[in-house]
Scaffold this motif. Structure first.
Motif, PDB file in Angstrom:
ATOM      1  N   TYR A 163       0.829  -1.205   0.000  1.00  0.00           N
ATOM      2  CA  TYR A 163       0.000   0.000   0.000  1.00  0.00           C
ATOM      3  C   TYR A 163       0.870   1.265   0.000  1.00  0.00           C
ATOM      4  O   TYR A 163       2.062   1.214   0.318  1.00  0.00           O
ATOM      5  CB  TYR A 163      -0.901   0.011   1.235  1.00  0.00           C
ATOM      6  CG  TYR A 163      -1.594  -1.297   1.506  1.00  0.00           C
ATOM      7  CD1 TYR A 163      -2.640  -1.733   0.701  1.00  0.00           C
ATOM      8  CD2 TYR A 163      -1.205  -2.107   2.575  1.00  0.00           C
ATOM      9  CE1 TYR A 163      -3.279  -2.939   0.949  1.00  0.00           C
ATOM     10  CE2 TYR A 163      -1.844  -3.314   2.830  1.00  0.00           C
ATOM     11  CZ  TYR A 163      -2.870  -3.723   2.014  1.00  0.00           C
ATOM     12  OH  TYR A 163      -3.494  -4.927   2.263  1.00  0.00           O
TER      13      TYR A 163
ATOM     14  N   ARG B 134      -6.666   1.093   0.577  1.00  0.00           N
ATOM     15  CA  ARG B 134      -7.387   0.611  -0.594  1.00  0.00           C
ATOM     16  C   ARG B 134      -6.731   1.111  -1.879  1.00  0.00           C
ATOM     17  O   ARG B 134      -7.402   1.543  -2.810  1.00  0.00           O
ATOM     18  CB  ARG B 134      -8.862   1.033  -0.499  1.00  0.00           C
ATOM     19  CG  ARG B 134      -9.559   0.396   0.701  1.00  0.00           C
ATOM     20  CD  ARG B 134     -11.056   0.607   0.710  1.00  0.00           C
ATOM     21  NE  ARG B 134     -11.454   1.950   1.079  1.00  0.00           N
ATOM     22  CZ  ARG B 134     -11.639   2.385   2.320  1.00  0.00           C
ATOM     23  NH1 ARG B 134     -11.432   1.570   3.350  1.00  0.00           N
ATOM     24  NH2 ARG B 134     -12.033   3.617   2.563  1.00  0.00           N
TER      25      ARG B 134
ATOM     26  N   THR C 164     -12.545  -1.981   3.766  1.00  0.00           N
ATOM     27  CA  THR C 164     -11.270  -2.396   3.187  1.00  0.00           C
ATOM     28  C   THR C 164     -11.249  -3.887   2.883  1.00  0.00           C
ATOM     29  O   THR C 164     -10.821  -4.311   1.796  1.00  0.00           O
ATOM     30  CB  THR C 164     -10.112  -2.051   4.149  1.00  0.00           C
ATOM     31  OG1 THR C 164      -9.974  -0.628   4.210  1.00  0.00           O
ATOM     32  CG2 THR C 164      -8.803  -2.663   3.687  1.00  0.00           C
TER      33      THR C 164
ATOM     34  N   PHE D   6     -13.320  -4.483  -0.110  1.00  0.00           N
ATOM     35  CA  PHE D   6     -12.665  -3.951  -1.317  1.00  0.00           C
ATOM     36  C   PHE D   6     -11.716  -4.983  -1.921  1.00  0.00           C
ATOM     37  O   PHE D   6     -11.758  -5.264  -3.130  1.00  0.00           O
ATOM     38  CB  PHE D   6     -11.904  -2.674  -0.958  1.00  0.00           C
ATOM     39  CG  PHE D   6     -11.128  -2.058  -2.086  1.00  0.00           C
ATOM     40  CD1 PHE D   6     -11.734  -1.165  -2.953  1.00  0.00           C
ATOM     41  CD2 PHE D   6      -9.788  -2.372  -2.281  1.00  0.00           C
ATOM     42  CE1 PHE D   6     -11.016  -0.597  -4.000  1.00  0.00           C
ATOM     43  CE2 PHE D   6      -9.060  -1.803  -3.316  1.00  0.00           C
ATOM     44  CZ  PHE D   6      -9.686  -0.909  -4.175  1.00  0.00           C
ATOM     45  N   TRP D   7     -10.848  -5.580  -1.094  1.00  0.00           N
ATOM     46  CA  TRP D   7      -9.870  -6.536  -1.623  1.00  0.00           C
ATOM     47  C   TRP D   7     -10.515  -7.880  -1.919  1.00  0.00           C
ATOM     48  O   TRP D   7     -10.133  -8.549  -2.900  1.00  0.00           O
ATOM     49  CB  TRP D   7      -8.701  -6.677  -0.655  1.00  0.00           C
ATOM     50  CG  TRP D   7      -7.909  -5.406  -0.550  1.00  0.00           C
ATOM     51  CD1 TRP D   7      -7.823  -4.561   0.519  1.00  0.00           C
ATOM     52  CD2 TRP D   7      -7.112  -4.805  -1.584  1.00  0.00           C
ATOM     53  NE1 TRP D   7      -7.026  -3.482   0.222  1.00  0.00           N
ATOM     54  CE2 TRP D   7      -6.571  -3.601  -1.067  1.00  0.00           C
ATOM     55  CE3 TRP D   7      -6.799  -5.167  -2.900  1.00  0.00           C
ATOM     56  CZ2 TRP D   7      -5.743  -2.770  -1.815  1.00  0.00           C
ATOM     57  CZ3 TRP D   7      -5.972  -4.335  -3.648  1.00  0.00           C
ATOM     58  CH2 TRP D   7      -5.456  -3.152  -3.106  1.00  0.00           C
TER      59      TRP D   7
END
Length: 562
Positions: A67, A82, A200, A203-204
């Motif tokens: 990240y 994200r 989060t 999201f992944w």
């Protein structure tokens, strides 16, 4: 930021129990492969090596943080949960990596760092600007100082990396950081913090990620009710589920929410806790209502010793049975001295508190070769690896161990990066030595890591460990790992293990389903194998061909004739 519709998991990867016996290969992205030649490993670099990963025979990769980060702690200071650090690529690069790995039957696990953010995270920057008493500061742990003008920290607590655990901001308040000052701890009592991490994880997961490794999973929740205890008082509080800072029972309320989210996917997303807790507390993290699996670091901390290995295996298989999970096994990772080096060094005292775990004195002395027996360390490392890979449960390998890499100890002070080194004034040497970029070729710029240099200096001896120097050599460590992982699938039909008494304190022997046996000789004298049934034979040895005996510091796998 690019938003995507949920990516469907390929049918070939839909086994919901794959994690119980998986071999997971940890990638430290900044040190794996550099595609753009800036000296820093990146996501396209991982893509460029997917065929190599497939050739190992692994089931999944675990990516350490990729990240956006100022790299105050090797990427574990996350500025945006994200997104991908622009130096490492884009979200599109990440999506391509997942697709390429999935196409080769390899799943993807990503690191989640929920205890703290980077001080560059938009929330923390908002908190600094908003000032005392603001809603923005409630997402973190801010306190007034002590003393007449508040110039002393709220407590005398120390951070994990050394130095004070509180840092003062311009308006005079202090914030708590368990790790580096660039890593302010989050307030997990705050609903926005909980909701944002669910976002989060979703999201992944929607991008096709198969599972999550949860960094310091035992440290999220805290009870900082005033008055706060002193450092000495803190050490006297039992760690039994109600400690103010560590392994609190209420952390599992968070993980129960996460588990509901994970189970909403097909197949369910997996999770493994990095939880440095007492062994009887591990099943809480590994239960199906919580994260589902928890790292077992006991072998990583053990000497090359038969009694220690047997005790650790017996205890951890019992713990796995208690939680309904499977055990995890690991010998090296991005936080510790590589096991090829640990096993070649004299054992550290039992009361050692070195953060480098087994090898601290050697590292502090700059890697004095007189203390390290490289050949013995390599021999023992192969034996321990074959022992570990034969155990029921899942196994985590650390990038480079398949090459037999040793720790890089002699790194100039001006080139070090680990905050542990700087915050302790060099008293703790830190973790840079196991994070040096991999050697892919025996020559060329940065040994094939990238088109130019590497972000940490690589020693000249890396050339003999390079992938192209070992590829195709049946006697190489790389070939041994490939053969072992290919055979391992036959041992994982069930999760049972039966010890066979050997009559020697320095030899362990166990039986797995299907008639397989594994023998590890931790001593130096050969162990006789003439008692094998007529239909059994040695199919794998960590120390070269084995006949009627197992040489010292060697593991063999024995299979019935099919």
């Amino acid at each position: 930021m690019t938003e995507v519709l949920p990516i469907e998991t390929p049918d070939a990867l839909k086994d919901p129990t794959w994690w119980r016996h998986a071999v997971v290969y940890q990638i430290y992205p900044r040190s794996f492969a550099d595609a753009d030649g800036d000296g820093l490993g990146d996501i396209p670099g991982v893509v460029s090596r997917v065929d190599y990963l497939a050739s190992l025979g692994i089931d999944a990769v675990w990516l350490s943080p990729f990240y956006p980060s100022a790299l105050a702690d090797g990427g574990y200071d996350v500025a945006d949960y994200r997104n991908v650090d622009p130096r490492l690529g884009t979200l599109e690069d990440f999506d391509r990596m997942v697709a390429e790995l999935h196409a080769r039957g390899i799943r993807v696990i990503v690191d989640i760092v929920p205890n703290h953010t980077s001080d560059l995270h938009e929330w923390f920057q908002e908190a600094l600007a908003a000032g005392r008493g603001s809603a923005a500061r409630e997402r973190y742990i801010f306190r007034e100082g002590t003393g007449p003008d508040g110039a002393e920290p709220p407590t005398d607590w120390l951070s994990v990396f050394g130095g004070p655990a509180w840092h003062r901001v311009e308006d005079g308040q202090w914030y708590f950081h368990n790790f580096a000052k660039e890593q302010p701890d989050l307030n997990w009592d705050h609903s926005e913090v909980r909701e944002d991490f669910l976002k989060t994880l979703r999201f992944w997961s929607d991008r096709g990620v198969d599972g999550f490794r949860i960094d310091v999973a035992h440290m999220l929740t805290k009870d900082l009710t005033e008055p706060l205890p002193s450092r000495e008082e803190l050490t006297l509080i039992p760690i039994d589920g109600n400690h103010p800072l560590i392994d609190r029972d209420d952390v599992h309320e968070i993980y129960a929410e996460w588990r509901q989210l994970f189970n909403s996917y097909d197949p369910p997303r997996t999770a493994v806790a990095e939880a440095w807790v007492a062994s009887h507390r591990v099943p809480r993290y590994a239960s199906p209502e919580s994260l589902g699996q928890s790292f077992n670091f006991d072998l990583l901390e053990a000497d090359f010793d038969a009694a220690q290995f047997r005790r650790i295996v017996t205890e951890n298989l019992a713990l796995a049975a208690e939680s309904g999970s499977s055990s995890t096994w690991v010998l090296s990772n991005h936080d510790v001295v590589r096991h090829a080096t640990r096993y070649g060094l004299p054992p550290e005292p039992a009361d050692s508190t070195s953060h480098t775990r087994h090898g601290g004195d050697w590292l502090i002395s700059g890697g004095d070769e007189a203390l390290l027996d490289r050949e013995r360390g390599a021999r023992r490392a192969k034996a321990a690896t074959l022992f570990m890979l034969a155990l029921p449960g899942s196994t985590y390998l650390y990038q480079g161990e398949e090459l037999g890499l040793h720790e890089v100890a002699d790194i100039p002070e001006e080139e070090r990066q680990d905050p542990t080194f700087f915050r302790t004034g060099g008293a703790e040497i830190g973790r840079d030595g196991c994070r040096v970029p991999l050697p892919w070729t025996a020559d060329g710029p940065s040994f094939g890591f990238g088109a130019s240099g590497a972000h940490l200096p690589q020693p000249a001896w890396f050339s003999q460990y390079a992938v192209d120097a070992q590829d195709g050599d049946p006697a190489s460590t790389l070939s041994l790992y490939r053969r072992t992982l290919s055979l391992r699938h036959e041992l994982q039909a069930a999760e049972e293990l039966e010890w066979i008494e050997t009559g020697r304190d320095d030899v362990l022997r166990f039986r797995r389903p299907g008639g397989w046996q594994v023998v590890t000789n931790f001593g130096t004298e050969p162990y006789d194998l003439t008692d094998l049934p007529g239909d059994a034979h040695v199919v794998l040895s960590s120390g070269g061909p084995a006949g009627s005996s197992v040489p010292g510091e060697t593991t063999v796998w024995i299979a019935p004739v099919r």
